[in-house]
Design an enzyme around this catalytic site. Structure first.
Site, PDB file in Angstrom:
ATOM      1  N   CYS A 111       0.865  -1.175   0.000  1.00  0.00           N
ATOM      2  CA  CYS A 111       0.000   0.000   0.000  1.00  0.00           C
ATOM      3  C   CYS A 111       0.903   1.226   0.000  1.00  0.00           C
ATOM      4  O   CYS A 111       1.686   1.416   0.939  1.00  0.00           O
ATOM      5  CB  CYS A 111      -0.870  -0.022   1.257  1.00  0.00           C
TER       6      CYS A 111
ATOM      7  N   CYS B 108      -0.830   3.482  -6.632  1.00  0.00           N
ATOM      8  CA  CYS B 108      -1.752   2.895  -5.655  1.00  0.00           C
ATOM      9  C   CYS B 108      -1.930   1.455  -6.102  1.00  0.00           C
ATOM     10  O   CYS B 108      -2.181   1.198  -7.289  1.00  0.00           O
ATOM     11  CB  CYS B 108      -3.095   3.630  -5.678  1.00  0.00           C
TER      12      CYS B 108
HETATM   13  N1  DGL Z   1      -3.998   0.479  -2.101  1.00  0.00           N
HETATM   14  C1  DGL Z   1      -3.607   1.634  -1.395  1.00  0.00           C
HETATM   15  C2  DGL Z   1      -2.364   2.305  -1.965  1.00  0.00           C
HETATM   16  O1  DGL Z   1      -1.531   1.671  -2.587  1.00  0.00           O
HETATM   17  C3  DGL Z   1      -4.587   2.687  -0.975  1.00  0.00           C
HETATM   18  C4  DGL Z   1      -6.041   2.620  -1.154  1.00  0.00           C
HETATM   19  C5  DGL Z   1      -6.809   3.444  -0.128  1.00  0.00           C
HETATM   20  O2  DGL Z   1      -6.984   4.659  -0.316  1.00  0.00           O
HETATM   21  O3  DGL Z   1      -7.185   2.841   0.861  1.00  0.00           O
HETATM   22  O4  DGL Z   1      -2.142   3.470  -1.759  1.00  0.00           O
END
Ligand code: DGL
Length: 258
Positions: free
Chosen positions: A73, A184
């Site tokens: 993330c 993301c």
């Molecule tokens: N998958 C997450 C990232 O790589 C974030 C998604 C969210 O906003 O929760 O930033």
């Protein structure tokens, strides 16, 4: 004793990193944890979020008895990597936007960063741009609605093309932009729906292969996969069971938090 590699995200985005890990380490046991009760992370306040990430990761590391934690993330990694490393006594591998490879790939010197509101504004991200793309023009676009679209996709729904088109539109304002960083982990899951405007070739770059490479370098003892991996959530998510299974995970169990 060797345990699985635990992959953490706010939601289903970390599954894009799971795919890369399965390619590079086909026999390795993986476990998954997501904080779906607090999704999306990209719109949350930093101080609260940093505490929450530590709480969820600590509980999931204990429950899964993992050998290493992959913070799949960007929003969490650009905020809380140092603190996680300080508190956990296993290797912690983070995910940050692939600015460096994107700058190397661009022929026009204009790249885009598509990420959450939090990631596009973080000092960590600005430092990455300064260090690796100082010669480039970097258009930063917050695309939080895409997170929900990726969640819908894993639940078996078709993503909303209009939402995707509107989220990408700011990237196409300059005809020169030729590389887009998917900053993301949810966004690579939507790759089939991510298309540039007409008459333009664009390269889409993400960090998942680099993370898988790093895990292979850093983690010396990983348990061998033996059936479906364990999956933890912070709120019941029966609609995601089939999607998790398609990535090799058992029906999710709700993680107990202190
Ligand atoms: N998958 C997450 C990232 O790589 C974030 C998604 C969210 O906003 O929760 O930033």
């Amino acid at each position: 004793m060797a345990g699985p590699v635990l992959v953490f995200d706010s939601g289903v985005g970390g599954l894009s990193v799971v795919s890369a890990l399965r390619q590079r380490l086909p026999g390795a046991a993986l476990a998954y944890v997501c904080d779906n009760a607090m999704l999306p992370y990209g719109m949350r306040e930093d101080a609260w979020l940093a505490g929450r990430i530590l709480e969820v990761c600590s509980a999931a590391v204990a429950a899964s008895r993992c050998s290493a934690l992959v913070v799949a993330c960007n929003t969490a990694s650009t905020l809380a990597l140092a603190e996680l490393r300080e508190h956990l006594d296993i290797p912690v591998i983070g995910t940050v936007p692939a600015i460096k490879p994107a700058a190397g790939l661009s022929r026009t010197g204009h790249i885009g960063l598509l990420a959450t509101s939090a990631t596009v504004a973080r000092p960590y991200t600005l430092k990455l741009i300064e260090a690796f793309a100082s010669e480039c023009r970097v258009t930063r676009v917050a695309a939080d609605p895409l997170v929900q679209q990726a969640e819908r996709w894993l639940a078996g729904e078709v993503p909303d093309i209009d939402v995707i088109r509107r989220s990408l539109a700011p990237l196409w304002e300059d005809p020169e932009l030729d590389v887009v960083v998917l900053g993301c982990t949810h966004f690579p899951l939507l790759r089939d729906w991510l298309t540039p405007d007409a008459h333009r070739e664009v390269a889409w770059v993400d960090s998942s292969d680099a993370i898988a490479r790093r895990v292979a370098e850093v983690v010396s003892a990983i348990a061998a996969a033996d059936g479906l991996g364990e999956c933890f959530v912070t709120a019941p998510a029966p609609r995601l069971t089939a999607g998790f299974a398609s990535f090799g995970f058992a029906p999710a169990q709700v993680l107990s938090l202190p």
